[in-house]
Design a protein around this motif. Structure first.
Motif, short mmCIF file in Angstrom:
data_model
loop_
_atom_site.label_atom_id
_atom_site.label_comp_id
_atom_site.label_asym_id
_atom_site.label_seq_id
_atom_site.Cartn_x
_atom_site.Cartn_y
_atom_site.Cartn_z
N THR A 1 3.01 2.54 6.57
CA THR A 1 2.01 1.88 5.72
C THR A 1 1.37 0.60 6.57
O THR A 1 0.17 0.68 6.76
CB THR A 1 2.02 1.56 4.42
OG1 THR A 1 2.41 2.86 3.73
CG2 THR A 1 0.85 1.39 3.66
N LEU B 1 -4.09 6.15 5.51
CA LEU B 1 -3.78 4.76 4.98
C LEU B 1 -3.82 5.16 3.38
O LEU B 1 -3.06 4.80 2.42
CB LEU B 1 -4.64 3.91 5.22
CG LEU B 1 -4.25 2.29 4.73
CD1 LEU B 1 -2.98 1.94 5.37
CD2 LEU B 1 -5.43 1.44 5.12
N THR B 2 -4.91 5.93 2.95
CA THR B 2 -5.00 6.24 1.58
C THR B 2 -3.80 7.20 0.93
O THR B 2 -3.22 6.94 0.04
CB THR B 2 -6.23 7.08 1.50
OG1 THR B 2 -7.40 6.30 1.72
CG2 THR B 2 -6.35 7.36 -0.06
N HIS C 1 3.50 5.73 -2.25
CA HIS C 1 4.52 4.75 -2.69
C HIS C 1 4.71 4.73 -4.25
O HIS C 1 3.99 5.36 -5.12
CB HIS C 1 3.91 3.25 -2.56
CG HIS C 1 3.94 2.71 -1.18
ND1 HIS C 1 5.06 2.43 -0.53
CD2 HIS C 1 2.96 2.80 -0.13
CE1 HIS C 1 4.93 2.09 0.63
NE2 HIS C 1 3.68 2.45 0.66
N ASN D 1 7.02 2.15 3.85
CA ASN D 1 6.42 0.69 4.03
C ASN D 1 5.97 0.51 5.58
O ASN D 1 4.79 0.08 5.62
CB ASN D 1 7.31 -0.22 3.66
CG ASN D 1 7.36 -0.54 2.17
OD1 ASN D 1 6.55 0.09 1.63
ND2 ASN D 1 8.41 -0.89 1.58
N THR E 1 -0.53 7.29 2.40
CA THR E 1 0.62 6.59 2.41
C THR E 1 0.67 5.74 1.48
O THR E 1 1.63 5.49 0.80
CB THR E 1 0.85 5.67 3.64
OG1 THR E 1 -0.30 5.03 4.12
CG2 THR E 1 1.06 6.86 4.61
N ILE E 2 -0.44 5.06 1.12
CA ILE E 2 -0.40 4.29 -0.32
C ILE E 2 -0.14 4.68 -1.47
O ILE E 2 0.64 4.45 -2.28
CB ILE E 2 -1.92 3.26 -0.14
CG1 ILE E 2 -1.80 2.17 0.76
CG2 ILE E 2 -1.96 2.63 -1.75
CD1 ILE E 2 -3.17 1.64 0.96
#
Length: 81
Positions: free
Chosen positions: A59, A19-20, A26, A56, A22-23
Motif C-alpha cells: 500500500t 491503491l483503492t 486492510h 502495508n 489495497t486499502i
C-alpha cells in the motif's frame, strides 16, 4: 510531450485502482464502518501479522508511485503551457 502524458495518465489510473484495492483489503481496526458491515465478527479470523505487514508495504509503495505520478503530471502540464 503527448506520449509522456498518456503514459502518466494510464499509470495514474492503474495505481489509483491498486491503491483503492489495497486499502480496502486492510482489516478493520474496529469501531468504524467495518464493524457495521460485519468486520467485528471476522476480526479474529483476520490475516496474519506477516500478511498484514506485506499489505502495508504494498500500500505504501503504491501510494508513493501514485504521488510521484501526480507530481510528474503536474510538472508536464506546467511545462507544456
Amino acid at each position: 510531450m503527448g506520449a509522456l502524458t498518456i503514459v502518466l495518465q494510464v499509470l495514474l489510473v492503474i495505481t489509483s485502482l491498486l491503491l483503492t484495492l489495497t486499502i480496502l483489503m486492510h482489516k478493520g481496526k474496529g469501531g468504524g464502518l467495518s464493524d457495521m458491515f460485519g468486520g467485528g465478527i471476522s476480526s479474529s479470523i483476520g490475516s496474519s501479522g506477516v500478511a498484514e505487514r506485506n499489505l502495508n508495504r504494498i500500500t505504501v509503495g503504491t501510494a508513493l508511485v501514485w504521488f510521484v505520478v501526480i507530481v510528474l503530471l503536474g510538472l508536464v502540464q506546467r511545462v507544456s503551457l
